[in-house]
Scaffold this motif. Structure first.
Motif, PDB file in Angstrom:
ATOM      1  N   PRO A  16       3.404   5.293 -20.038  1.00 41.40           N
ATOM      2  CA  PRO A  16       2.911   4.108 -20.738  1.00 41.40           C
ATOM      3  C   PRO A  16       3.517   2.813 -20.214  1.00 41.40           C
ATOM      4  N   PHE A  17       4.274   2.866 -19.129  1.00 41.61           N
ATOM      5  CA  PHE A  17       5.066   1.714 -18.712  1.00 41.61           C
ATOM      6  C   PHE A  17       4.258   0.659 -17.969  1.00 41.61           C
ATOM      7  N   GLY A  18       3.196   1.037 -17.292  1.00 39.98           N
ATOM      8  CA  GLY A  18       2.318   0.070 -16.655  1.00 39.98           C
ATOM      9  C   GLY A  18       2.684  -0.332 -15.244  1.00 39.98           C
ATOM     10  N   HIS A  19       3.821   0.152 -14.715  1.00 39.59           N
ATOM     11  CA  HIS A  19       4.123  -0.223 -13.332  1.00 39.59           C
ATOM     12  C   HIS A  19       3.336   0.678 -12.379  1.00 39.59           C
ATOM     13  N   ARG A  20       3.052   0.142 -11.204  1.00 36.91           N
ATOM     14  CA  ARG A  20       2.214   0.846 -10.239  1.00 36.91           C
ATOM     15  C   ARG A  20       3.029   1.898  -9.490  1.00 36.91           C
ATOM     16  N   SER A  21       2.362   2.998  -9.143  1.00 32.05           N
ATOM     17  CA  SER A  21       3.017   4.081  -8.406  1.00 32.05           C
ATOM     18  C   SER A  21       3.425   3.611  -7.023  1.00 32.05           C
ATOM     19  N   GLY A  22       4.615   4.004  -6.595  1.00 28.87           N
ATOM     20  CA  GLY A  22       5.120   3.623  -5.293  1.00 28.87           C
ATOM     21  C   GLY A  22       4.627   4.529  -4.176  1.00 28.87           C
ATOM     22  N   VAL A  23       4.815   4.067  -2.950  1.00 30.95           N
ATOM     23  CA  VAL A  23       4.342   4.785  -1.770  1.00 30.95           C
ATOM     24  C   VAL A  23       5.008   6.151  -1.631  1.00 30.95           C
ATOM     25  N   PHE A  24       6.277   6.284  -2.038  1.00 27.56           N
ATOM     26  CA  PHE A  24       6.943   7.573  -1.892  1.00 27.56           C
ATOM     27  C   PHE A  24       6.294   8.652  -2.764  1.00 27.56           C
ATOM     28  N   LYS A  25       5.885   8.292  -3.963  1.00 23.75           N
ATOM     29  CA  LYS A  25       5.237   9.271  -4.845  1.00 23.75           C
ATOM     30  C   LYS A  25       3.983   9.831  -4.170  1.00 23.75           C
ATOM     31  N   VAL A  26       3.178   8.965  -3.592  1.00 17.38           N
ATOM     32  CA  VAL A  26       1.946   9.387  -2.929  1.00 17.38           C
ATOM     33  C   VAL A  26       2.262  10.163  -1.654  1.00 17.38           C
ATOM     34  N   ARG A  87      10.240   1.123   8.892  1.00 18.15           N
ATOM     35  CA  ARG A  87       9.796   2.507   8.690  1.00 18.15           C
ATOM     36  C   ARG A  87       8.918   2.645   7.439  1.00 18.15           C
ATOM     37  N   LEU A  88       9.190   1.849   6.429  1.00 19.45           N
ATOM     38  CA  LEU A  88       8.317   1.871   5.248  1.00 19.45           C
ATOM     39  C   LEU A  88       6.906   1.430   5.609  1.00 19.45           C
ATOM     40  N   ARG A  89       6.796   0.425   6.434  1.00 19.11           N
ATOM     41  CA  ARG A  89       5.464  -0.042   6.837  1.00 19.11           C
ATOM     42  C   ARG A  89       4.728   1.030   7.648  1.00 19.11           C
ATOM     43  N   LEU A  90       5.455   1.779   8.474  1.00 14.43           N
ATOM     44  CA  LEU A  90       4.845   2.912   9.192  1.00 14.43           C
ATOM     45  C   LEU A  90       4.401   3.986   8.200  1.00 14.43           C
ATOM     46  N   LEU A  91       5.251   4.270   7.206  1.00 15.97           N
ATOM     47  CA  LEU A  91       4.904   5.253   6.180  1.00 15.97           C
ATOM     48  C   LEU A  91       3.665   4.808   5.404  1.00 15.97           C
ATOM     49  N   VAL A  92       3.595   3.531   5.074  1.00 12.16           N
ATOM     50  CA  VAL A  92       2.431   2.982   4.373  1.00 12.16           C
ATOM     51  C   VAL A  92       1.161   3.224   5.180  1.00 12.16           C
ATOM     52  N   ALA A  93       1.202   2.946   6.482  1.00 10.18           N
ATOM     53  CA  ALA A  93       0.023   3.150   7.335  1.00 10.18           C
ATOM     54  C   ALA A  93      -0.403   4.617   7.338  1.00 10.18           C
ATOM     55  N   LEU A  94       0.559   5.526   7.384  1.00 16.85           N
ATOM     56  CA  LEU A  94       0.240   6.957   7.372  1.00 16.85           C
ATOM     57  C   LEU A  94      -0.360   7.380   6.029  1.00 16.85           C
ATOM     58  N   VAL A  95       0.219   6.897   4.945  1.00 13.06           N
ATOM     59  CA  VAL A  95      -0.297   7.231   3.607  1.00 13.06           C
ATOM     60  C   VAL A  95      -1.708   6.695   3.433  1.00 13.06           C
ATOM     61  N   GLU A  96      -1.940   5.465   3.887  1.00 11.56           N
ATOM     62  CA  GLU A  96      -3.288   4.901   3.777  1.00 11.56           C
ATOM     63  C   GLU A  96      -4.294   5.732   4.568  1.00 11.56           C
ATOM     64  N   GLU A  97      -3.897   6.165   5.759  1.00  7.45           N
ATOM     65  CA  GLU A  97      -4.789   6.981   6.592  1.00  7.45           C
ATOM     66  C   GLU A  97      -5.023   8.358   5.969  1.00  7.45           C
ATOM     67  N   ALA A  98      -3.956   9.023   5.577  1.00  8.50           N
ATOM     68  CA  ALA A  98      -4.066  10.387   5.061  1.00  8.50           C
ATOM     69  C   ALA A  98      -4.716  10.440   3.686  1.00  8.50           C
ATOM     70  N   GLY A  99      -4.347   9.498   2.834  1.00  9.59           N
ATOM     71  CA  GLY A  99      -4.844   9.520   1.468  1.00  9.59           C
ATOM     72  C   GLY A  99      -6.071   8.682   1.233  1.00  9.59           C
ATOM     73  N   ARG A 100      -6.440   7.915   2.254  1.00 14.99           N
ATOM     74  CA  ARG A 100      -7.584   7.012   2.150  1.00 14.99           C
ATOM     75  C   ARG A 100      -7.492   6.127   0.907  1.00 14.99           C
ATOM     76  N   ILE A 103      -2.455   0.557  -0.044  1.00 20.45           N
ATOM     77  CA  ILE A 103      -1.104   0.279  -0.539  1.00 20.45           C
ATOM     78  C   ILE A 103      -0.879  -1.221  -0.445  1.00 20.45           C
ATOM     79  N   ASP A 104      -0.391  -1.820  -1.515  1.00 24.15           N
ATOM     80  CA  ASP A 104      -0.079  -3.251  -1.537  1.00 24.15           C
ATOM     81  C   ASP A 104       1.423  -3.458  -1.381  1.00 24.15           C
ATOM     82  N   GLU A 105       1.774  -4.558  -0.759  1.00 30.96           N
ATOM     83  CA  GLU A 105       3.177  -4.947  -0.621  1.00 30.96           C
ATOM     84  C   GLU A 105       3.469  -6.033  -1.651  1.00 30.96           C
ATOM     85  N   LEU A 106       4.393  -5.738  -2.559  1.00 34.97           N
ATOM     86  CA  LEU A 106       4.836  -6.728  -3.535  1.00 34.97           C
ATOM     87  C   LEU A 106       6.150  -7.326  -3.040  1.00 34.97           C
ATOM     88  N   ARG A 107       6.344  -8.602  -3.299  1.00 29.90           N
ATOM     89  CA  ARG A 107       7.583  -9.305  -2.920  1.00 29.90           C
ATOM     90  C   ARG A 107       8.089 -10.073  -4.122  1.00 29.90           C
TER      91      ARG A 107
END
Length: 132
Positions: A16-26, A87-100, A103-107
């Protein structure tokens, strides 16, 4: 604590917390159950292994030390942790490709009330105005 913090998130949220799932979970879900005909799962696993060896697992996700306290804090990587961010940005690219999925980058400079910190990351209970 000062500087900029980054968080890489999907569009699905934790209830119920409302925060978005992170890239590691996916990424871990994709490693456990890869979609058919995805060729980058081995590379995804290699990146996850690097993070397991080079990034501490946070010891707290709650302000309370009670064992049943709700773990509502979120992880942020320090923008100054250059190799981790790269390396996180590389992981993001792989997750986007594999999971279609996208992923957004928050700052932020204000991730929230810090409950864990090391050289590469913080875990923080979010301020009301912090991006989720």
């Amino acid at each position: 604590m000062s500087g900029t913090f980054l968080r890489f998130v999907t569009h699905s949220t934790h209830l119920p917390f409302g925060h978005r799932s992170g890239v590691f979970k996916v990424a871990y879900a994709l490693r456990r159950e890869p979609p058919p005909a995805v060729s980058c799962v081995e590379e995804l696993a290699e990146h996850l292994s690097w993070f397991e060896a080079n990034m501490a697992e946070p010891t707290r996700f709650s302000a309370s030390r009670h064992p049943r306290a709700q773990e509502t804090a979120t992880s942020w990587v320090k923008a100054s942790a250059d190799e981790h961010v790269r390396r996180l940005r590389l992981l993001v690219a792989l997750v986007e490709e594999a999971g279609r999925i996208r992923i957004d980058e928050l700052r932020t400079k204000r991730p929230g009330y810090i409950v864990f910190e090391d050289d590469h990351q913080v875990v923080a209970l979010p301020f009301a105005d912090r991006p989720r």
